[in-house]
Design a protein around this motif. Structure first.
Motif, PDB file in Angstrom:
ATOM      1  N   VAL A 135     -34.518  39.109 -10.447  1.00  0.00           N
ATOM      2  CA  VAL A 135     -33.273  38.392 -10.154  1.00  0.00           C
ATOM      3  C   VAL A 135     -32.642  37.901 -11.456  1.00  0.00           C
ATOM      4  N   ARG A 136     -31.346  38.123 -11.574  1.00  0.00           N
ATOM      5  CA  ARG A 136     -30.560  37.559 -12.670  1.00  0.00           C
ATOM      6  C   ARG A 136     -29.116  37.512 -12.181  1.00  0.00           C
ATOM      7  N   LEU A 137     -28.611  36.301 -11.956  1.00  0.00           N
ATOM      8  CA  LEU A 137     -27.242  36.157 -11.498  1.00  0.00           C
ATOM      9  C   LEU A 137     -26.681  34.818 -11.936  1.00  0.00           C
ATOM     10  N   LYS A 138     -25.371  34.707 -11.829  1.00  0.00           N
ATOM     11  CA  LYS A 138     -24.678  33.471 -12.177  1.00  0.00           C
ATOM     12  C   LYS A 138     -24.537  32.605 -10.934  1.00  0.00           C
ATOM     13  N   MET A 139     -24.803  31.309 -11.125  1.00  0.00           N
ATOM     14  CA  MET A 139     -24.584  30.332 -10.062  1.00  0.00           C
ATOM     15  C   MET A 139     -23.820  29.157 -10.648  1.00  0.00           C
ATOM     16  N   LYS A 140     -22.974  28.572  -9.831  1.00  0.00           N
ATOM     17  CA  LYS A 140     -22.174  27.425 -10.246  1.00  0.00           C
ATOM     18  C   LYS A 140     -22.752  26.159  -9.627  1.00  0.00           C
ATOM     19  N   LEU A 141     -22.947  25.129 -10.448  1.00  0.00           N
ATOM     20  CA  LEU A 141     -23.397  23.830  -9.955  1.00  0.00           C
ATOM     21  C   LEU A 141     -22.172  23.124  -9.376  1.00  0.00           C
TER      22      LEU A 141
END
Length: 144
Positions: free
Chosen positions: A74-80
């Motif tokens: 897994v490698r992805l962008k997430m926004k807090l």
């Protein structure tokens, strides 16, 4: 074999944050332990043990920022997107709170992932999807 549950992981960590070592290779029976080489992935995903990394004010500085979330495959962008109080805990507690992340594409199942971004030290978080589409995740930090 003993089953590893979220409850046992939470109870076993000093900071109350669920972290687990995944992918450790055990030696065959009778093999010398120094002959076993841990996978490179394990070295990259070192578990975060520094309690100071799990403080609300540290995450508040990065609210609305994008993080790179990585783990096995897994490698992805997430926004807090939110930092909220935990029920029955002092409001605004710097040591006990919840983080909410979102992602544009469906993400992985629950598990321990490394969260990092520029000027933010890599931190291990146990992320749990909170919707059926796996686009919204919660991490609970509880250092009572």
């Amino acid at each position: 074999m003993t089953e590893l549950t979220r409850r046992t992981v939470l109870g076993a960590t000093a900071t109350g944050v669920a972290v687990a070592a995944v992918g450790i290779t055990l030696p065959p029976a009778g093999a010398a332990p120094d002959l076993v080489v841990a996978p490179a992935e394990v070295a990259e995903r070192a578990i975060t043990r520094d309690a100071k990394l799990y403080r609300r004010k540290r995450f508040t500085k990065h609210r609305k920022a994008r993080f790179t979330v990585s783990g096995p495959g897994v490698r992805l962008k997430m926004k807090l997107v939110d930092i909220s109080n935990i029920p029955l805990v002092t409001k605004g507690s710097n040591r006990s709170f919840e983080l909410t992340f979102t992602t544009k594409r469906p993400g992985p199942g629950q598990g321990t992932y490394s969260v990092k971004r520029r000027k933010f030290r890599r931190t291990s978080l146990f992320l749990v999807p909170t919707d059926a589409s796996h686009r919204r995740y919660r991490a609970t930090i509880n250092n009572r």
